[in-house]
Every structure is written in structure tokens, then in C-alpha cells.
Design a protein around this motif. Structure first.
Motif: not given
Length: 716
Positions: A190-219
Motif C-alpha cells: 500500500f503506497l500512500t501517495t498522499s494523505a491530508t487532514i485539513d480542518n478535520g477532513e481526511l483525503k487520501s490516495s493509496v496505490l495498491v500493489n504498484d499499479t493494481a488499483a487506487t484506493w481512497h479513504l476519505n471522510g
């Protein structure tokens, strides 16, 4: 009314001003000294932390540089963490951590910011070794050192506080890699290319197994009020878990999963956590669950979890939603002084069609498309105190109101009311087609089957068949108790109704889905009287396996005794009932002259006496026909010499899907009682019966010598 003004003398005001001024001066001076010395203090604290990590955990921590970048922020570069004699656990190129000053004054470390650039967490599992096992080492020390037990509620509160304290107000993470290598057979990145918390808002982009998929954990995160609302999803495709597929041969995928924590606080002495969890289009493929994909389109749980001094509980105020159907679960696990398991399910009366429509796709294949009317209500109550397993409680009730089947699904559950073709399977392969009807010369009507066989089989397999509705709760209760005490699955659950449904209506895949489908079909047949008890028994007697490629009482009676089913004697009926649990060992029960081996006599007496007490056969003191049973001459040529001893326990049969490896024990206890225990008021007592066992040459020689010695002593 006016209070008189109090006049403070000027000299006291001057003294107060001087004291305050001196205090401020000292505070500022100390602050200035601390500020100037903070780099030295930081180095001292870092050195102390590194030494403690080495002593307590066996961790080698290296930090290239560390220094303050603000009043309460520390920047560190080139960090590495290596457990002793293990692979490197973590490396970080550059990280800045800020803490809040005010909580720090009270001993709480609460993060205000995290900025991380380029890092790696590498978990390695090799056989029984892991670069995370240093945690277990510390836990062991803590458990030895600690003599006072802490309530689970306090542990939960402290742990949750620690987690939320570590969620910063502001965060920026770039290029952080988390990797798991499991014995070089399964890995995930799991490569977290970017993850930010700004004023309580989470945004992230996670590259799975190099190129398999890009996940997002937001909220949204609200650490101060212990609230969060997070959603996991992937770009343009399902979230898949390839590690589980490679490691556990289990495919799991879904569109989105959402979790929300609404509140977490004490409720009396309990710590209560309230929240919800939901998932869209969940797909599971696991051969133990089902041979096909199981799909749950829409599921949600509104959960209230209670954590007490010694227990964890999912409260009955929780609700599970599947489409338009709902159920209230209650789950409780008590840890001490005895482990106690409790489960209650309560589905309030609701539309029956909504319940059937809520079933996951692929779970009940033969019922897909079924249409029903009316309402259904379900209740289950389970309680097991592990210190007294025999007192286990189990009650399960599915209550219909004006319930009616309007249209069949893929399978017509009434097909066996007329002639049909049955295909027996052995080890997953079809044997041959057997017509269950008059055109088959071996088919035998119920009235043409000797009562000697009918009564013997019902006595040994399912004594309350004509009274129960497919299930016997007391038998299930006994099964749970026995399985728990044996620490393995020794008894399952098969009445004659269930055995019939399993063989006639269902596929031969041995899965949990098939077992659940079997239970539901039995309920539909028995509670809606789709098939009479007499017809069920007639079909069962005509399809039951009774030897190698021998099916039904018609074939069995001719195969073993050269008779019709109507001609079977009491002894022959008891013998045929005895071989039902393990039919492939039938011939090993005979001596070379066609008589039965002596170890079966106690079984004959037991079953015969039970039948006699119920008025099913005359009382007999000579073994209930044991000595009169003779295998037909044509089969005796296949019998082994009497000197050959066979371990029948090692000969496997086509057992139920939940049977333990090695098959059933060749003892007198019947299949129904082995799997389930006997129904209430129909309990068959255990009787000691000898079984054939393999003896070594040395044991045989010793027996011969002992026999000669006794003969010599007798002759003298």
C-alpha cells in the motif's frame, strides 16, 4: 440594599503586584533557559527513548538528526527501526511532529500536526518468526509485572483516547509505503501517495500493489468529540483484497464500505461505543462457504457495543439490515471467571417475501426466485458457560403467520411426491441414476418393508421422526455440549428429514451455504406439510446407501440376505440399521462362515431392548436374532479369513460434510446420536462395544504364547 465597598490598602496592592511580577519574571526566565537548552534536552530525551526501546523491546533505533522547527514541533530525518535479529521494520526520510502545549501540561501527548515525506513500514513473516514479535515480548513482561487487573471498560477507554489523541489536527503524508511479506507466498503493498487532514477532513490516495488499483479513504474526523465518518472505495472498480485470495484462497471485493463512530463514553460502569457500518455489493468466494460467488448487495449494521469489567457485548439495541429485512442481534463474550458465550437473535414479524429477497445471491441457489406470502418471525437464544458445557441452552423458533408458497424457485420441493430420478454421489462423483418409483424393481413401498427394519432404523437413527418438524432442539443442544468438550466437531445435525433433503434437493458441494439451505428447505417442507412423513420415510428407505454401490432397502435386502424387504427378520433389520452410519464396512462385520462378529451382540441387545420397551418387538434374552443372521452364500467368498483383523475406523465413508477426518467410529452408537445426540425422551444410553483393531505381529505372538500357557496350566 448596597453592600459597603471594601477598600484594599495600597501597600497590599503593591505587594501583590511585586509577587506577580516576580512570578512572571521567573516563569519567563525559566522559559528562556528551557528554550535555549531545548535542543540539549531533546537530544537527552531521544537518547533515553532509544535506550528504553533497546532494553524493553530489543529495537535498534537510529535517527540521523532531530531538532525543533517551532515552539512545539520537532523535525527528524533518516530514521530506521530494526528489531534484533529481524528484518528492518521501518524507515522514514523526513518527519515533523507537533504537539499541543496545554494537554502536555497534564501529561497527555496530543498531536497538532504531522508532516511525513518518504517512509516505509515493512512487515515480514517467516514461518513462526516476525519482525513484529517484539510486541509480544513486551506484553509478556507487562503481564508478569502487573498484578492488578484493569477493567476492560477502562482499557477500552484508555486505548480509544490514545488513538484519538494521535490523530493530528493537520497532516500531510507523501509517499509512505506499507508492505507485508508473508513467507514469500503472499504479499501486499500500500503506497500512500498522499494523505491530508485539513480542518478535520481526511483525503487520501493509496496505490495498491504498484499499479493494481487506487484506493481512497476519505471522510471526517472529530477526535476531540470521538466522532468519525470514513468511507473506503477504489477508482473505477471494486476494492479487492488480493492478499486474502493468495493466502486464504478467499476472494473478497466490494464497491464501498463506510464506518461511522457516533459516540464513545461511559454508561454507568460500562464503556459504550455507538456507531454504524455499511457495505455495498460485497462479494465473497470461499469454497467452504459456497461453490459460487456470494453477493450481498446492501448491508448495514447500527451497533451499540458495551464493554464492561470482564465482558464485551453487542447490545440488543443494535440492528442488522439486509435490503428491507432486519434483525436485532445480541452477542456477549464474558472472559472471567469463566468464559461464557451468549447469542440472541430477534427478527420481529415482517414480510416473508422481504426476508427471502434479503438472502445473499448465490447462498440459496435452489430457492432463488421463490415467491411467498405472509409474515415470518424468528428468535434464537444460545448460552454456553464453558465451565459447565452440559448446561448449554439452545432455542430456535421460526414462526409463520398466514405463510404460503406462491411459486417455486429453481427447485420444486414437492417433486418427490411422485416418481423421480435420484442420482447418488460418492466422493463428489455421480454413481448411477435410480428411479424412485414402481418402474424400478428394487423400489419398495413403505407398506412392503418389514417393520423389523423400519423400527430398528427409526430407533437408532431418528426415534422422534413422526413427532418432530425436521429438527430436535435437545439434540442440537447436546451436540454443542459434546463438540465443545471434545474440542472438535464430533456431532453435527441430521434428522432423517435433513438427510433426505441433503441427498434429493441439494448439490454435493460440502459448504456452509448448502447446510444453511438444507435447514431452510427442511423447515419449508415440514412446516408447510409439502410432503407427508410416510412419503419422506418411503423415499429415504429407497435411497439410503447401505453398502458399496448398494442403495435402498430393496437392493440391500437382496444383496446381503437374498430376501425381499418384507421378509427381513428382527436380527437382519437391526444389522441393516447398524451399517447405516458407515455402510462400506458392512462385510467386515461378518465371520468367514457368514455369521456376525461377537462385538456386535451388545448393540443388538441394546437396540432390541429399546424397541421392546416401546412395544415395537417382543422382549428377547437371546440377542434379538443376532445368532440367526447369516450373510448369503454368494457373498461369503469375498469375506476375509477370521485371522485377518481390520481397523474399520480407518475406512472412510461418504459422510456428512461436517464429519471429522477419518470418518465415523465403528461403534454401536447410531449416526443420528453421533451427530446430534438423541432427542429428549428418546435418549439412547452409551453401551461399550468392542471394535476391530489392528494388532501387531508382536501382539499376536504374545497372545498365542499366553493362550498356550493357560492351556498347559489347565492340563497340569
Amino acid at each position: 440594599m448596597h453592600l459597603p465597598k471594601i477598600k484594599i490598602p495600597k501597600k497590599y496592592l503593591k505587594i501583590g503586584a511585586w509577587v506577580l511580577g516576580v512570578f512572571l519574571l521567573v516563569f519567563i526566565s525559566l522559559g528562556a533557559i528551557a528554550y535555549n537548552k531545548r535542543e540539549a534536552l531533546l537530544k537527552k530525551m531521544v537518547a533515553k527513548a532509544i535506550a528504553k526501546a533497546d532494553k524493553d523491546y530489543g529495537l535498534e533505533i537510529k535517527i540521523g538528526s532531530a531538532g525543533f522547527t517551532g515552539l512545539s514541533s520537532v523535525n527528524m530525518k533518516n530514521i530506521s527501526v530494526v528489531p534484533k535479529d529481524r528484518d528492518t521494520l521501518s524507515t522514514i526520510n523526513d518527519i515533523t511532529i507537533g504537539v499541543k502545549i496545554f494537554p502536555l501540561l497534564f501529561g497527555n501527548v496530543k498531536l497538532s500536526e504531522i508532516n511525513l515525506n518518504q517512509g516505509k513500514l515493512n512487515i515480514v513473516l517467516r514461518d513462526s518468526l516476525s519482525n513484529l514479535d517484539f510486541i509480544l515480548k513486551r506484553k509478556k513482561k507487562d503481564s508478569v509485572a502487573s498484578s492488578n487487573k484493569v477493567a476492560l471498560s477502562d482499557l477500552a477507554s484508555n486505548l480509544l483516547n490514545e488513538v484519538f489523541y494521535k490523530i493530528p489536527d493537520d497532516m500531510e503524508v507523501k509517499n509512505f509505503l506499507m508492505q507485508l511479506n508473508d513467507n514469500d507466498t503472499a504479499s501486499v503493498k500500500f503506497l500512500t501517495t498522499s494523505a491530508t487532514i485539513d480542518n478535520g477532513e481526511l483525503k487520501s490516495s493509496v496505490l495498491v500493489n504498484d499499479t493494481a488499483a487506487t484506493w481512497h479513504l476519505n471522510g471526517k474526523l472529530r477526535p476531540s468529540s470521538k466522532r468519525l465518518n470514513l468511507m473506503l472505495f477504489a477508482d473505477g472498480k471494486k476494492v479487492e483484497l488480493p492478499y486474502l485470495e493468495r493466502k486464504l484462497h478467499t476472494k473478497v471485493a466490494f464497491d464501498t464500505v463506510r464506518t461511522e463512530m457516533k459516540d464513545a463514553d461511559y454508561s454507568g460502569d460500562d464503556y459504550k461505543i455507538s456507531g454504524s457500518w455499511s457495505i455495498k455489493n460485497l462479494l465473497i468466494n470461499q469454497k467452504r462457504i459456497s461453490s459460487a460467488d456470494v453477493i450481498v448487495p446492501d448491508a448495514k449494521v447500527d451497533a451499540d457495543m458495551l464493554i464492561g469489567e470482564n465482558y464485551i457485548c453487542l447490545d440488543s439495541t443494535s440492528t442488522v439490515f439486509l435490503k428491507n429485512a432486519s434483525i436485532h442481534p445480541y452477542l456477549k463474550y464474558t472472559l472471567s471467571p469463566n468464559k461464557i458465550y451468549e447469542m440472541k437473535l430477534n427478527a420481529e414479524e415482517q414480510d416473508a417475501q422481504a426476508i427471502f429477497d434479503s438472502f445473499p445471491l448465490g447462498l440459496f441457489e435452489s430457492l432463488e426466485g421463490i415467491q411467498v406470502k405472509g409474515k415470518l418471525k424468528y428468535n434464537l437464544d444460545f448460552y454456553l458457560d464453558t465451565s459447565i458445557p452440559d448446561s448449554v441452552k439452545f432455542n430456535s423458533t421460526l414462526t409463520p403467520t398466514d405463510f404460503k408458497i406462491v411459486k417455486w424457485g429453481k427447485t420444486d420441493l414437492q417433486k418427490i411426491n411422485s416418481t423421480f430420478v435420484y442420482t447418488p454421489y460418492e466422493y463428489g462423483k455421480p454413481m448411477r441414476n435410480i428411479t424412485i418409483g414402481p418402474s424400478n424393481p428394487n423400489f419398495t413401498r413403505l407398506d412392503d418393508i418389514s417393520s423389523n427394519f423400519k423400527n430398528a432404523l427409526l430407533t437408532s437413527e431418528d426415534p422422534s421422526f413422526f413427532r418432530h418438524k425436521g429438527f430436535v432442539e435437545e439434540s442440537i443442544r447436546k451436540s454443542i455440549a459434546v463438540n465443545f468438550k471434545e474440542k472438535r466437531f464430533k456431532r453435527g445435525g441430521s434428522t432423517i428429514s435433513m438427510q433426505l433433503v441433503k441427498n434429493v434437493f441439494l448439490s454435493r458441494q460440502k459448504t456452509l451455504a448448502r447446510k444453511a439451505e438444507e435447514i431452510l428447505i427442511v423447515w419449508l417442507i415440514e412446516n408447510n406439510k409439502l410432503i407427508s412423513k410416510q412419503r419422506m420415510l418411503e423415499v429415504y428407505f429407497n435411497i439410503i446407501e447401505m453398502g458399496q454401490n448398494v442403495y435402498g432397502i430393496g437392493e440391500a435386502a437382496r444383496h446381503y440376505f437374498g430376501k425381499t424387504p418384507a421378509e427381513l427378520t428382527t436380527g437382519e433389520g437391526i444389522f441393516l440399521a447398524n451399517i447405516v452410519p458407515k455402510p462400506k464396512v458392512a462385510l467386515y462385520k461378518f465371520m468367514s462362515d457368514g455369521s456376525l462378529k461377537g462385538y456386535l451382540l451388545p448393540y443388538f441387545n441394546f437396540i432390541g431392548n429399546t424397541m421392546a420397551r416401546r412395544g415395537l418387538t417382543p422382549a428377547d434374552t437371546s440377542g434379538y436374532g443376532f445368532y440367526n443372521v447369516r450373510l448369503r452364500e454368494g457373498l461369503r467368498q469375498y469375506l476375509l479369513p477370521d485371522s485377518v483383523v481390520i481397523d474399520t475406523n480407518k475406512i472412510e465413508g461418504e459422510e456428512d460434510d461436517m464429519m471429522p477426518p477419518g470418518g465415523m467410529q465403528d461403534k454401536s452408537k447410531n449416526l443420528f446420536d453421533r451427530l446430534f445426540g438423541s432427542p429428549k425422551n428418546d435418549t439412547l444410553s452409551k453401551i461399550p462395544v468392542k471394535t476391530d483393531t489392528v494388532k501387531t505381529k508382536k501382539q499376536l505372538r504374545q497372545e498365542r504364547r499366553e493362550k498356550r500357557r493357560k492351556e498347559n496350566e489347565g492340563g497340569g
